[in-house]
Design an enzyme around this catalytic site. Structure first.
Site, PDB file in Angstrom:
ATOM      1  N   ALA A  65      67.545  13.327  34.934  1.00 32.47           N
ATOM      2  CA  ALA A  65      67.132  12.624  33.621  1.00 32.47           C
ATOM      3  C   ALA A  65      65.638  13.127  32.884  1.00 32.47           C
ATOM      4  O   ALA A  65      65.315  14.037  34.019  1.00 32.47           O
ATOM      5  CB  ALA A  65      66.653  11.024  34.616  1.00 32.47           C
ATOM      6  N   GLY A 104      70.011  13.573  38.065  1.00 28.61           N
ATOM      7  CA  GLY A 104      71.209  13.137  37.121  1.00 28.61           C
ATOM      8  C   GLY A 104      71.731  13.811  36.527  1.00 28.61           C
ATOM      9  O   GLY A 104      72.693  13.090  36.327  1.00 28.61           O
ATOM     10  N   GLU A 107      75.008  14.115  39.312  1.00 27.81           N
ATOM     11  CA  GLU A 107      75.522  12.587  38.963  1.00 27.81           C
ATOM     12  C   GLU A 107      75.997  12.193  37.710  1.00 27.81           C
ATOM     13  O   GLU A 107      77.269  11.555  38.009  1.00 27.81           O
ATOM     14  CB  GLU A 107      73.945  10.955  39.365  1.00 27.81           C
ATOM     15  N   GLU A 127      65.828  15.190  43.418  1.00 21.85           N
ATOM     16  CA  GLU A 127      64.786  13.684  43.274  1.00 21.85           C
ATOM     17  C   GLU A 127      63.655  12.494  44.412  1.00 21.85           C
ATOM     18  O   GLU A 127      62.546  12.935  43.994  1.00 21.85           O
ATOM     19  CB  GLU A 127      65.395  11.945  42.888  1.00 21.85           C
TER      20      GLU A 127
END
Ligand code: T1G
Length: 687
Positions: A65, A104, A107, A127
């Protein structure tokens, strides 16, 4: 980069290729998420498309992200919604992975039906290093692909795995040729279409290996490593949920746990350090294109603990090192220690046996300074004495070739005075490594008054090459870290005279999150640094202990007694010495509570940091935080002393310092900058 060419969609014989190009690391920013949503909708709607390949240009697949968006209002589509949309695709989606598929980014790969990667690719969920957990389904999908045990290790360590490991674990489906990822992914897409393979979704798979013992034993095994951190335990809970709840329930829990962490002070602190480490590498006023001097050969003077550790940094980066000692015996001992360190790393699987030999082959041990003539950079790690260093730099000035950089590893001394011993002060710089130099990530790069911009730029680039986090310091006694450490040292010594015991102070500092307290550090380093039997007058506790031959761990006793495994226990004898010293100095002992110990050890450090900032010794408050997290083990979840000051509030720090100043004098007087910020209701982060 304009939006339209961040994402492109082309169709190649029934296979749609969605290509993302959003430098520097294809972070999943709002623009990327929006573009992906549109591209997938178009590919789903196109009847000519039978399968979809998702690939990134540039250095890497999505690296996560966009953390620069954290703390700002989320702009739809959220990553969770985008990934649910991809996972619901009516056609097969294949992730084509290179570089680092992180957070992310991984993911996103997990919601694809299949994954193809080049051998050099790395896949991870880091993370936890930001005080978070994977908030877009990583904790729910990963264990369904690789099992609970491996998923636990990945999410709580934050460490990536290589593509081959990922293939063996079932995280990816095929390895692609290093320079043929796009073609391999398209061919894989065609294969699964022709074989009419199912649209296998991770969310539909069971979690293997999730026994109650797995989680309890994992928690026990990691307790020390995770001490004080919130995020690892939360990650474990999310993996437990994946093993026990229906997928959608697990996703709801993951989202709640993510938001809790993101709003917390620990994640704010860890994100602060993430950006601070990158910011520290940017020198105000130094052009990005400053001339970099080539460093192909390095010289290290001194093969002791520091010199040997320093040499290893360059050897491990494939840079040849000529290491110099005065005596053959010391030289041989230093070389043997370097080899032993590498062999220990190989035993732990950190490097291969071949790497040990390759690194050692780059080492050239000599007894003669003249051998340094061809070096591009020479670093001295000799005795911490100005006369010794000035004499050495004078010799190096005549031996080393023009343009060679002369660096001192001094941890306190005036670099400008050392530089003045040469005819090339513009080529003199401080490279202050932290012991053990081959382990600690921090490098204080000390710029002298005359240090040339190219020398500074070269040092900063070299730091990155050898895997260090570099922070630039101006010239003052102790530079940044040690100058602040002296504040804590002074107060710790006073506190045990006034009523606390060393084990009280160490307990408070350890519980705060530091790896160990000041007195345990003294015992580790040795109490007799700079002490001599001849001149000792028994006027301080340290002198008394050295006179009693209690010089620290190396003598089996210092402030603590040590058993054969070097486990410390408080010493009744030391307690007696302390009581006698208090009486001798007519100090009436009193009970001192933990809060006073912590405030008196930490707030003067913050105050000194403010002075360091105000004097321009450090460019940024966050640079000071980077020094303490990477050089002294300050708990990253507290973000460093300056962020900690902002967290508790500078007005509070000022008031407590003023309180102690009224009792203990000028050492506690709050600095001008700290008072100004406190009066304005601001923090160092506002500078
Ligand atoms: N977002 C925004 N910018 C990033 C970024 C990111 N995730 N990662 C790197 N950058 C910037 C960085 O600031 C620098 O910018 C440049 O890219 C090069 O970085 C929902 C919530 C990818 C291994 O934690 O580990 O996904 O200074 O100097 O040494 O579950 O960057 O050039 O302007 O570090 O080659 C998870 C963090 C996010 C990965 C490359 N992802 N990044 O290392 O270059 S949270 C991460 C890294 C998340 C989801 C959760 C490294 C790297 P500038 P660099 P590098």
């Amino acid at each position: 980069m304009s939006e339209q060419n961040i994402i492109s969609l082309t169709v190649d014989g029934g296979v749609a290729v969605i290509r993302v190009n959003s430098p520097p690391v294809n972070a999943l920013s709002f623009a990327v998420r929006q573009g992906l949503w549109q591209a997938f909708e178009n590919a789903f709607a196109d009847d000519g498309v039978e399968a979809i390949v998702l690939i990134c240009e540039g250095r890497t697949f999505f690296a996560g992200a966009d953390i620069s968006e954290f703390g700002k209002p989320m702009q739809e589509p959220s990553l969770v919604d985008l990934l649910a949309m991809i996972e619901g695709a009516p056609k097969a989606v294949i992730a084509a992975i290179h570089g680092t598929a992180l957070g992310g980014g991984l993911e996103t790969a997990l919601v694809c039906h299949y994954r193809v990667a080049v051998p050099s690719a790395k896949l991870g969920l880091p993370e936890v290093k930001l005080g978070l957990l994977p908030g877009a389904g990583g904790t729910q999908r990963l264990p369904r692909l690789i099992g609970a045990a491996m998923a636990l290790e990945m999410v709580t360590s934050g460490s990536p795995i290589g593509a081959k490991t990922a293939l063996d674990a079932g995280l990816i489906d095929e390895l692609a040729p290093a320079n043929g990822l796009r073609e391999a992914a398209i061919a894989f897409a065609r294969k699964i279409v022709s074989e009419k393979r199912p649209l296998r979704r991770a969310r539909d798979l069971p979690v293997e290996g999730a026994t109650p013992e797995l989680f309890s034993e994992f928690r026990k095994a990691k307790a020390r490593k995770f001490r004080g951190f919130a995020a690892p335990e939360t990650n474990i809970q999310a993996i437990e949920a994946a093993s026990s709840l229906p997928f959608d329930e697990g996703m709801k829990l993951e989202r709640r746990l993510f938001e809790e962490l993101r709003a917390g002070t620990q994640s704010k602190a860890q994100r602060h350090i993430f950006f601070a480490e990158r910011e520290a590498g940017k020198i105000p006023g130094l052009q990005r294109d400053a001339e970099i001097r080539p460093v192909g050969k390095v010289g290290v003077i001194g093969a002791g603990t520091m010199g040997g550790g320093i040499a290893m940094n360059f050897l491990s980066a494939g840079i040849p090192v000529t290491i110099v000692e005065m005596q053959q015996e010391a030289l041989d001992r230093g070389v043997a220690t370097i080899r032993k360190n590498y062999e220990n790393s190989a035993k732990r699987g950190r490097i291969t046996a071949e790497a040990v030999d390759a690194n050692m082959a780059l080492l050239n041990p000599v007894l003669d300074l003249e051998a340094l003539a061809g070096c591009d950079l020479v670093i001295e790690a000799v005795y911490e004495n100005m006369d010794v260093k000035r004499d050495l730099f004078g010799k190096l000035d005549t031996i080393c070739k023009p343009g060679a950089i002369l660096a001192s590893n001094t941890s306190y001394l005036d670099l400008d005075e050392i530089a003045a011993a040469t005819s090339r002060p513009e080529s003199v710089i401080g490279l202050h490594f932290f012991s053990p130099a081959n382990v600690m990530r921090l490098l204080e790069v000390v710029r002298g008054a005359k240090t040339d911009a190219s020398v500074l730029a070269t040092a900063m680039k070299l730091a990155k090459t050898i895997g260090k986090v570099a922070v630039v310091s101006g010239v003052c006694h102790g530079f940044i870290g040690n100058r602040m450490l002296a504040q804590r040292r002074r107060e710790a010594d006073r506190l045990i005279l006034e009523g606390a015991m060393p084990w009280d102070v160490d307990r408070v500092i350890y519980d705060f999150g530091m790896p160990m307290g000041p007195f345990q550090i003294s015992d580790l380093a040795g109490l007799d640094l700079g002490w001599s039997k001849e001149s000792s007058k028994g006027e301080t506790i340290r002198e008394r202990l050295c006179e009693m031959d209690r010089r620290g761990q190396k003598t089996g006793a210092g402030f603590y007694d040590y058993d054969e495994k070097r486990r410390p226990t408080p010493s009744p004898l030391v307690e007696q010495v302390i009581l006698e010293m208090s009486a001798r100095q007519s100090i009436e002992r009193r009970a001192i509570d933990d809060e006073e110990i912590l405030e008196r050890c930490v707030y003067p450090m913050i105050n000194e940091g403010a002075k360091i900032l105000d004097e321009g010794i450090a460019f940024r408050a966050s640079d000071i935080d980077v020094v303490w997290v990477n050089g002294y083990g300050w708990p990253v979840y507290r973000g460093g002393p300056m962020l900690y000051g902002d967290t508790v509030g500078l007005a509070h720090v000022r008031d407590r310092l003023s309180h102690y100043a009224s009792i203990h004098g000028a050492d506690f007087l709050p600095s001008e900058l700290l008072c100004r910020l406190a009066d304005e209701g601001k923090g160092f982060g506002n500078l």
